[in-house]
Design a protein around this motif. Sequence first.
Motif, short mmCIF file in Angstrom:
data_model
loop_
_atom_site.label_atom_id
_atom_site.label_comp_id
_atom_site.label_asym_id
_atom_site.label_seq_id
_atom_site.Cartn_x
_atom_site.Cartn_y
_atom_site.Cartn_z
N THR A 115 -0.25 -2.22 -4.18
CA THR A 115 0.00 -0.91 -3.59
C THR A 115 1.49 -0.68 -3.34
O THR A 115 2.15 -1.56 -2.76
N LYS B 165 -2.27 3.17 -8.30
CA LYS B 165 -1.28 2.20 -7.83
C LYS B 165 -0.26 1.83 -8.92
O LYS B 165 0.82 1.33 -8.61
N ALA C 297 -4.42 -4.71 -2.69
CA ALA C 297 -3.48 -4.48 -1.58
C ALA C 297 -2.05 -4.77 -1.99
O ALA C 297 -1.13 -4.01 -1.69
N LYS C 298 -1.85 -5.89 -2.68
CA LYS C 298 -0.49 -6.28 -3.03
C LYS C 298 0.07 -5.44 -4.18
O LYS C 298 1.29 -5.41 -4.38
N LEU D 34 -1.43 -7.13 4.81
CA LEU D 34 -2.03 -7.11 3.47
C LEU D 34 -1.01 -6.88 2.36
O LEU D 34 -1.33 -7.09 1.19
N ALA D 35 0.18 -6.44 2.69
CA ALA D 35 1.14 -5.99 1.68
C ALA D 35 1.78 -7.16 0.93
O ALA D 35 1.80 -8.30 1.40
N ASP E 4 -6.85 -2.37 1.58
CA ASP E 4 -5.63 -1.60 1.81
C ASP E 4 -5.96 -0.15 2.17
O ASP E 4 -7.01 0.38 1.83
N GLN E 5 -5.04 0.51 2.86
CA GLN E 5 -5.34 1.81 3.44
C GLN E 5 -5.52 2.91 2.39
O GLN E 5 -6.29 3.85 2.58
N ASP F 172 -0.07 -1.13 5.46
CA ASP F 172 -0.50 -2.39 4.86
C ASP F 172 0.34 -3.55 5.39
O ASP F 172 -0.16 -4.68 5.51
#
Length: 466
Positions: free
Chosen positions: A25, A127, A22-23, A36-37, A304-305, A31
């Motif tokens: 992305t 990513k 997630a991070k 989650l970001a 994450d999306q 997110d």
Amino acid sequence: MAYRQIAAGTTYRFDDLKSLMAKATPERSGDQLAGLAAEGPVERLAAQMALADLPLRTFLEQELIASDDDEVSALIARQHDMDAFGAVSSLTVGEFREWLLNPAVGQPELEAITWGLTPEMVAAVSKIMRLQDLVTVAAKREVITRFRNTIGLSGRLSTRNQPNHPTDDSRGIALSAIDGLLLGSGDAVIGVNPATSAVPDYIRVVQLLDDLRQWLDIPTQTCCLGHVTTAIRAMERAAPVDLVFQSIAGSEKANAGFGVDLAVLREAHEAGLALKRGTLGDNLMYFETGQGAALSGDAHFGVDQQTMEARAYAVAREFSPLLVNTVVGFIGPEYLYNGKQIIRAGLEDHFCGKLLGLPMGCDVCYTNHADADQEDMDVLLTMLCAANVNFVITVPGSDDVMLNYQTLSHHDSIYARETLGRPPAPEFEEWLRNVGLTNADGRLADTPALVTRALRELDVLEQDGA
């Protein structure tokens, strides 16, 4: 298992694989909405560095959503082919990126590893790729499907002619469909999003589209994009159903929110095959996806999306579809805030779908409350054409009058054909030339005779009470 990475003199810790993915992305509002970001660009960079060093095998050892709790995860595990994975099994995510970008790696190599890749693997490598990386790799991967024509040949671009109408009026749908045909749109499918969900209305729409296809002898396929269970009931009544449509997502819970599971999709696929309506092939499923679908239904499980979107492609490829498209900006700015995020997401989705062996298209679109405009869509369309996208969606004047969002116009497909050199499916290209819609060089011709014929067909529809 926790992961650590030093960036700009600070050590960053990522508690588990979900957090790391997630991070890593690239920034997007969905997110951030989900909490989650990454906190900023430095933490994002640290996560991307840690992800690049992660062995691809990690995704076989650690599930983001447990198979015991989710049929999509179980499907991903069943689909994985260790022999196909062999060519890249020793690589890290970063090394996999370099392998994909190697000029010596082309269609044969990418096709050979298709079933050795999981959605999480392709999401991870996307990513750490720039936009041009996503385009470069996707452009190498040809995915060809057939029903009544041939879609996905390299250097070609198919289009969905989307003649939606706010009340599903038959004459309005027919007029809009003919408008698109006159501008060369419709070789991927002539497909209507119905305003109603009743089985009789579904049958009326598919019968109308099939009548139009047969009257004009068009080498294409048609679809009413009603719910898959409606399609099953219509097929039981012998309706002329070409493509079976369904929106899908990347978890069992998210699919349940759409009212489907794998068993229902399998039933629909088998029912469609039993009709034997395809002339060149039997790819008959049509799936639509979009980043944010799982999050909007609280069915993302902390993933994450963009990774959840890639997981939807495992569902799609189980049924050998004719068409799959990400409706990239449709869900809204809560998930993709602006043109930059929409462009990135569209290219990510196309890249991931192609690596997983799917005939990927894109609804190049945005909602009116997003920070985006048609110039952003020009950029995404041009880059998707460079990436060898299978198809895009076009409507009259870029404005869908039923769904109330902005997408490409039929004139945008003319730009792709005449400026970018992307002709339609060969069978449709021949039909356009034979009926006088295009000249020998593939450019649109002056076609008063065809317009007269089209209007005459509309009169027939009206007389028949359609």
